[in-house]
Scaffold this motif. Structure first.
Motif, mmCIF file in Angstrom:
data_model
loop_
_atom_site.group_PDB
_atom_site.id
_atom_site.type_symbol
_atom_site.label_atom_id
_atom_site.label_comp_id
_atom_site.label_asym_id
_atom_site.label_seq_id
_atom_site.Cartn_x
_atom_site.Cartn_y
_atom_site.Cartn_z
ATOM 1 N N LYS A 99 -62.808 58.091 25.591
ATOM 2 C CA LYS A 99 -62.840 57.776 24.159
ATOM 3 C C LYS A 99 -61.454 57.920 23.545
ATOM 4 C CE LYS A 99 -65.257 58.887 19.847
ATOM 5 N NZ LYS A 99 -64.030 58.954 19.043
ATOM 6 N N LEU A 100 -60.705 58.958 23.981
ATOM 7 C CA LEU A 100 -59.352 59.161 23.471
ATOM 8 C C LEU A 100 -58.463 57.972 23.813
ATOM 9 C CD1 LEU A 100 -57.324 61.079 22.093
ATOM 10 C CD2 LEU A 100 -56.840 62.049 24.342
ATOM 11 N N LEU A 101 -58.603 57.458 25.027
ATOM 12 C CA LEU A 101 -57.818 56.289 25.425
ATOM 13 C C LEU A 101 -58.165 55.079 24.559
ATOM 14 C CD1 LEU A 101 -57.949 56.568 29.338
ATOM 15 C CD2 LEU A 101 -56.003 57.039 27.842
ATOM 16 N N LEU A 102 -59.469 54.839 24.358
ATOM 17 C CA LEU A 102 -59.894 53.703 23.547
ATOM 18 C C LEU A 102 -59.434 53.851 22.098
ATOM 19 C CD1 LEU A 102 -63.540 53.137 24.853
ATOM 20 C CD2 LEU A 102 -61.595 51.615 25.175
ATOM 21 N N ASP A 103 -59.479 55.066 21.567
ATOM 22 C CA ASP A 103 -59.093 55.306 20.177
ATOM 23 C C ASP A 103 -57.619 55.025 19.932
ATOM 24 O OD1 ASP A 103 -61.641 55.965 19.503
ATOM 25 O OD2 ASP A 103 -61.323 58.132 19.429
ATOM 26 N N ASN A 104 -56.802 55.084 20.976
ATOM 27 C CA ASN A 104 -55.361 54.894 20.808
ATOM 28 C C ASN A 104 -54.886 53.524 21.267
ATOM 29 O OD1 ASN A 104 -53.875 57.570 19.901
ATOM 30 N ND2 ASN A 104 -55.586 58.181 21.197
ATOM 31 N N LEU A 105 -55.808 52.638 21.596
ATOM 32 C CA LEU A 105 -55.432 51.269 21.938
ATOM 33 C C LEU A 105 -55.070 50.485 20.681
ATOM 34 C CD1 LEU A 105 -58.099 50.187 24.601
ATOM 35 C CD2 LEU A 105 -55.710 50.730 25.006
ATOM 36 N N SER A 106 -54.106 49.577 20.815
ATOM 37 C CA SER A 106 -53.780 48.684 19.701
ATOM 38 C C SER A 106 -54.756 47.518 19.631
ATOM 39 C CB SER A 106 -52.348 48.148 19.857
ATOM 40 O OG SER A 106 -52.219 47.432 21.071
ATOM 41 N N THR A 107 -55.469 47.261 20.731
ATOM 42 C CA THR A 107 -56.462 46.194 20.763
ATOM 43 C C THR A 107 -57.767 46.687 20.146
ATOM 44 O OG1 THR A 107 -55.504 45.330 22.809
ATOM 45 C CG2 THR A 107 -57.738 44.611 22.266
ATOM 46 N N ALA A 108 -58.365 45.854 19.311
ATOM 47 C CA ALA A 108 -59.660 46.198 18.723
ATOM 48 C C ALA A 108 -60.740 46.105 19.807
ATOM 49 C CB ALA A 108 -59.983 45.254 17.574
ATOM 50 N N VAL A 109 -61.528 47.177 19.941
ATOM 51 C CA VAL A 109 -62.585 47.228 20.945
ATOM 52 C C VAL A 109 -63.886 47.640 20.274
ATOM 53 C CG1 VAL A 109 -63.401 48.319 23.080
ATOM 54 C CG2 VAL A 109 -60.968 47.843 22.783
ATOM 55 N N ILE A 110 -64.937 46.855 20.521
ATOM 56 C CA ILE A 110 -66.274 47.231 20.059
ATOM 57 C C ILE A 110 -67.221 47.216 21.248
ATOM 58 C CG2 ILE A 110 -65.888 46.302 17.748
ATOM 59 C CD1 ILE A 110 -67.676 43.941 18.483
ATOM 60 N N GLN A 111 -68.284 47.972 21.130
ATOM 61 C CA GLN A 111 -69.317 47.991 22.167
ATOM 62 C C GLN A 111 -70.657 47.729 21.498
ATOM 63 O OE1 GLN A 111 -69.598 51.651 24.336
ATOM 64 N NE2 GLN A 111 -71.256 50.946 25.657
ATOM 65 N N VAL A 112 -71.442 46.817 22.104
ATOM 66 C CA VAL A 112 -72.764 46.501 21.570
ATOM 67 C C VAL A 112 -73.803 46.664 22.673
ATOM 68 C CG1 VAL A 112 -71.843 44.904 19.853
ATOM 69 C CG2 VAL A 112 -72.551 44.025 22.066
ATOM 70 N N ASP A 113 -75.021 46.982 22.285
ATOM 71 C CA ASP A 113 -76.090 47.131 23.276
ATOM 72 C C ASP A 113 -76.748 45.782 23.556
ATOM 73 O OD1 ASP A 113 -77.751 46.613 21.112
ATOM 74 O OD2 ASP A 113 -78.305 48.714 20.812
ATOM 75 N N HIS A 114 -77.820 45.792 24.347
ATOM 76 C CA HIS A 114 -78.458 44.538 24.741
ATOM 77 C C HIS A 114 -79.126 43.824 23.569
ATOM 78 C CE1 HIS A 114 -81.461 47.732 25.012
ATOM 79 N NE2 HIS A 114 -82.382 46.807 24.782
ATOM 80 N N GLU A 115 -79.330 44.542 22.453
ATOM 81 C CA GLU A 115 -79.855 43.912 21.238
ATOM 82 C C GLU A 115 -78.744 43.424 20.318
ATOM 83 O OE1 GLU A 115 -82.930 43.248 20.633
ATOM 84 O OE2 GLU A 115 -83.756 44.276 22.398
ATOM 85 N N LEU A 116 -77.496 43.512 20.815
ATOM 86 C CA LEU A 116 -76.302 43.111 20.056
ATOM 87 C C LEU A 116 -76.117 43.937 18.792
ATOM 88 C CD1 LEU A 116 -76.224 39.210 20.411
ATOM 89 C CD2 LEU A 116 -75.360 40.966 21.962
ATOM 90 N N CYS A 117 -76.476 45.226 18.889
ATOM 91 C CA CYS A 117 -76.205 46.176 17.797
ATOM 92 C C CYS A 117 -75.013 47.031 18.191
ATOM 93 C CB CYS A 117 -77.423 47.046 17.521
ATOM 94 S SG CYS A 117 -78.801 46.134 16.786
ATOM 95 N N LEU A 118 -74.197 47.366 17.214
ATOM 96 C CA LEU A 118 -72.959 48.100 17.474
ATOM 97 C C LEU A 118 -73.236 49.546 17.848
ATOM 98 C CD1 LEU A 118 -71.175 46.531 14.463
ATOM 99 C CD2 LEU A 118 -70.181 46.493 16.742
ATOM 100 N N VAL A 119 -72.563 50.011 18.897
ATOM 101 C CA VAL A 119 -72.669 51.419 19.290
ATOM 102 C C VAL A 119 -71.316 52.123 19.264
ATOM 103 C CG1 VAL A 119 -74.751 51.078 20.661
ATOM 104 C CG2 VAL A 119 -72.515 50.835 21.751
ATOM 105 N N TYR A 120 -70.214 51.331 19.152
ATOM 106 C CA TYR A 120 -68.882 51.956 19.115
ATOM 107 C C TYR A 120 -67.862 50.982 18.547
ATOM 108 C CZ TYR A 120 -64.311 53.588 20.690
ATOM 109 O OH TYR A 120 -62.998 53.972 20.729
#
Length: 360
Positions: free
Chosen positions: A8-29
């Motif tokens: 999570k720390l690595l993802l939080d410091n990326l300059s690239t926007a990153v999102i994660q969605v579940d199989h229902e296409l709802c946001l989880v991160y």
């Protein structure tokens, strides 16, 4: 630190926007870069359907579901997305299915294209500022040396003149030499190192607000739109007051010369996270926006707006914005301008972490 926390720390410091969605296409991160891109906090966004965060086209949900079901990633270039606030962005994005015990999750990486173009423009503006400062300093040296000689010769001549009436001519020479020297000094901008200290940007803005309110005498509506969560920055309070006051007074003068009835200037502050300014990436920036509803800046002036002696007003000196840009440059920041009829926006970007060395 656990493996999950480390990831999570690595993802939080990326300059690239990153999102994660579940199989229902709802946001989880969402990582901080995604929060900035979508202008939406993670606490608010998590759990909502992805098509409430942004809208691309009708085929988007189906294409993402097919990627999740088949387990095949795909990439889309230069896609136009519409955000909840109505703004539009051009992005490249990649959808990657990730298999978990609960099924496929989708990790989506988004890279704003318009931001890349803006970074190139900022790098060019910073390079222009460096070149301009070198040019002005060289020109100042070449002008001030002969001016000193002219002034000294006029003073010597004044002592030798036989008639008092003739001294009027030498006084003109001396006063004009002094005027030119003062003009060159103003073109150079601040000539001393910034007196750095911890300060609150809202204290600076309130000082400018009070001055402008007194000068305008109610003829212009002044609006505050502050982000109270902004931390203190390291800077020179007097210089920042001068920079912002130069911009606001410029807006005031344009509005006073216009014939419109409703005149207003907005003072707005926001934080920008994981933001690239020129070629350097900053964890956190203070963003100050000065917005007026005047007639706008002619397009032919926008590219040279921060050059000395460039002005669209007959009585203007063309030095206020140049000096303001120089002050921001000393704070490792930048001033940008966007203008169209009815809205002119000056955006001051100031890093909240300062380098140890200041350059003039």
């Amino acid at each position: 630190m656990s493996k999950t926390d480390h990831q999570k720390l690595l993802l939080d410091n990326l300059s690239t926007a990153v999102i994660q969605v579940d199989h229902e296409l709802c946001l989880v991160y969402l990582n901080p870069a995604a929060e900035m891109l979508f202008a939406c906090g993670a606490n608010r966004a998590i759990g909502m359907p992805v098509n409430q965060l942004f809208i691309e086209d009708d085929s988007t949900p189906e294409a993402w579901k097919q990627a999740a079901n088949a387990g095949h990633p795909f990439t889309k270039r230069e896609s136009q997305i519409v955000l909840p606030n109505g703004s539009r962005n051009i992005v490249d994005y990649t959808v990657s299915p990730v298999l978990t015990p609960e099924g496929y999750y989708l990790v989506v990486e988004l890279q704003p294209r318009d931001r890349l173009l803006k970074i190139s423009k900022e790098e060019e503006l910073l390079a222009q500022q460096d070149t301009l400062r070198t040019l002005v300093r060289g020109m100042a040296h070449e002008i001030k040396n002969p001016l000193g000689g002219i002034r000294g010769a006029a003073q010597l001549l004044e002592r030798e003149l036989p008639e008092e009436s003739l001294k009027d001519y030498t006084e003109v020479i001396i006063s004009e030499a002094d005027r030119l020297r003062n003009l060159v000094d103003r073109m150079l901008g601040p000539r001393k190192m910034p007196n750095l200290s911890s300060l609150n940007i809202h204290k600076v803005l309130e000082h400018v607000y009070a001055l402008v309110a007194a000068e305008s005498e109610g003829s212009i509506k002044l609006v505050r739109d502050y982000d109270p969560s902004l931390p203190d920055l390291i800077g020179d309070q007097e210089q920042l007051i001068q920079a912002i006051l130069n911009i606001v007074r410029n807006a005031m003068q344009v509005l006073e010369e216009s014939q419109q009835q409703d005149k207003h200037i907005t003072f707005r502050t926001r934080a920008k996270r994981q933001f690239t300014l020129g070629s350097e990436r900053h964890r956190l920036l203070c963003q100050v926006e000065i917005i007026d509803n005047g007639p706008g800046i002619p397009p032919e002036l926008l590219e040279t707006l921060f050059y000395p002696l460039v002005t669209g007003r007959a009585e203007g000196t063309g030095l206020g914005l140049s000096i303001a840009q120089t002050i921001l440059h000393q704070h490792h920041g930048l001033i940008e301008c966007e203008s169209k009829p009815g809205k002119t926006l000056f955006r001051l970007l100031i890093p909240l972490e300062q380098k140890n060395e200041q350059t003039l």
